[in-house]
Write a protein that holds these residues in place. Sequence first.
Motif, PDB file in Angstrom:
ATOM      1  N   GLU A  96       0.877  -1.284  -0.118  1.00  0.00           N
ATOM      2  CA  GLU A  96       0.088  -0.069   0.062  1.00  0.00           C
ATOM      3  C   GLU A  96       0.908   1.186   0.002  1.00  0.00           C
ATOM      4  O   GLU A  96       1.856   1.202   0.675  1.00  0.00           O
ATOM      5  CB  GLU A  96      -0.752  -0.071   1.319  1.00  0.00           C
ATOM      6  CG  GLU A  96      -1.870  -1.120   1.431  1.00  0.00           C
ATOM      7  CD  GLU A  96      -2.845  -1.264   0.212  1.00  0.00           C
ATOM      8  OE1 GLU A  96      -3.567  -0.079   0.325  1.00  0.00           O
ATOM      9  OE2 GLU A  96      -3.042  -2.151  -0.259  1.00  0.00           O
ATOM     10  N   ILE A 105       1.465  -5.555   3.482  1.00  0.00           N
ATOM     11  CA  ILE A 105       0.447  -6.223   4.370  1.00  0.00           C
ATOM     12  C   ILE A 105       0.158  -7.757   3.624  1.00  0.00           C
ATOM     13  O   ILE A 105      -0.348  -7.511   2.399  1.00  0.00           O
ATOM     14  CB  ILE A 105      -0.771  -5.527   4.794  1.00  0.00           C
ATOM     15  CG1 ILE A 105      -0.776  -4.136   5.008  1.00  0.00           C
ATOM     16  CG2 ILE A 105      -1.791  -6.096   5.774  1.00  0.00           C
ATOM     17  CD1 ILE A 105      -1.770  -3.156   5.119  1.00  0.00           C
ATOM     18  N   HIS A 110      -6.355  -8.960   4.339  1.00  0.00           N
ATOM     19  CA  HIS A 110      -5.911  -7.891   3.528  1.00  0.00           C
ATOM     20  C   HIS A 110      -5.843  -8.241   2.185  1.00  0.00           C
ATOM     21  O   HIS A 110      -6.221  -7.457   1.147  1.00  0.00           O
ATOM     22  CB  HIS A 110      -4.661  -7.268   4.000  1.00  0.00           C
ATOM     23  CG  HIS A 110      -3.957  -6.369   2.957  1.00  0.00           C
ATOM     24  ND1 HIS A 110      -4.663  -4.832   3.102  1.00  0.00           N
ATOM     25  CD2 HIS A 110      -3.380  -5.899   1.916  1.00  0.00           C
ATOM     26  CE1 HIS A 110      -4.399  -4.121   2.144  1.00  0.00           C
ATOM     27  NE2 HIS A 110      -3.565  -4.629   1.503  1.00  0.00           N
ATOM     28  N   SER A 114      -7.851  -6.369  -0.741  1.00  0.00           N
ATOM     29  CA  SER A 114      -7.029  -5.718  -1.807  1.00  0.00           C
ATOM     30  C   SER A 114      -7.781  -6.132  -3.211  1.00  0.00           C
ATOM     31  O   SER A 114      -7.881  -5.442  -4.024  1.00  0.00           O
ATOM     32  CB  SER A 114      -5.575  -6.248  -1.741  1.00  0.00           C
ATOM     33  OG  SER A 114      -4.792  -5.542  -2.829  1.00  0.00           O
TER      34      SER A 114
END
Length: 258
Positions: A96, A105, A110, A114
């Motif tokens: 990120e 991450i 996540h 994502s």
Amino acid sequence: MDKNMIYRNFANIKDVSVLGLGTVKFGRNQGVKYPNGNGFELPSDQQIEEILDLILGQGVNLIDTAPAYGSSEIRLGQLMQQRRDDLFIVSKTGEEFEDGKSEYIFTKEHTEFSIHRSLKRLKTDRLDSVLVHCNRQDLDIINNTDVLETLSRLKEKGDILSYGMSTNTVEAGLKAVDLTDIIMVAYNPSYTEQLPVIEYANKKGKSIIIKKAFDSGHLTDNYSQIIESVVNLNGVTSIIFGSINPKNILANIAAIGG
Ligand SMILES: NC(=O)c1ccc[n+]([C@@H]2O[C@H](COP(=O)([O-])OP(=O)(O)OC[C@H]3O[C@@H](n4cnc5c(N)ncnc54)[C@H](OP(=O)(O)O)[C@@H]3O)[C@@H](O)[C@H]2O)c1
């Protein structure tokens, strides 16, 4: 398909052009390592649409983006529109980039978040490929996180059609060849350390895509010659080059006979 372009099979999904366009510069001009640093203006919407038409007109169907490339995914989603089905889209997960800083991450939660965010941003129902956007701890990501297992489940569901890793160390690259569909490594005349990964992928029949073939624009070599030699390296599926300059894009495509 363009008769002057060369196509190679990508992870048994589709034939992709041996040159693909990297889109960092569509959305991010902070924390980048280009010769003029952060000092470039992002292209306008019209310029991006012109670049998409330019590459498609030349038979380039491969495009690389990532959540960490600022507004790249959002802009592609807004601007590619009816061009979606002509493009093979590679995105990423794990990095990120906010307020000028990267955060990594690699959790199950996540990864799922994502991928669904990328689908929404890109306004599409599937990502053709997703790479783990690795930091230097890439071996640790393989050994001690469930990111690959999560990607495998998302592939079974059809949200993504293939997955792999954009690695930094040779050890992780070799392991990724065994565990995933596609590996992205850096390779150029000044940086050949990843050759064992390319050779191993070739032996195993796995796809390899090359990042930083021009060392992010720092090389003084002839770029057409670099393209010719890297594209002809056994095991290489495609080179993803970055550019927002139509003249450079056309010169790069011409290097492979386009
Ligand atoms: N960790 C990762 O997963 C990772 C890391 C880095 C990169 N990538 C991917 O790989 C792509 C390529 O990497 P990159 O953008 O860092 O580096 P690159 O492709 O090695 O170099 C891009 C730079 O070269 C310049 N350039 C391109 N063609 C040229 C030509 N014919 N003559 C002169 N200059 C030329 C571009 O400037 P102009 O815009 O002026 O043409 C741009 O500044 C990225 O866009 C991204 O998609 C992935």
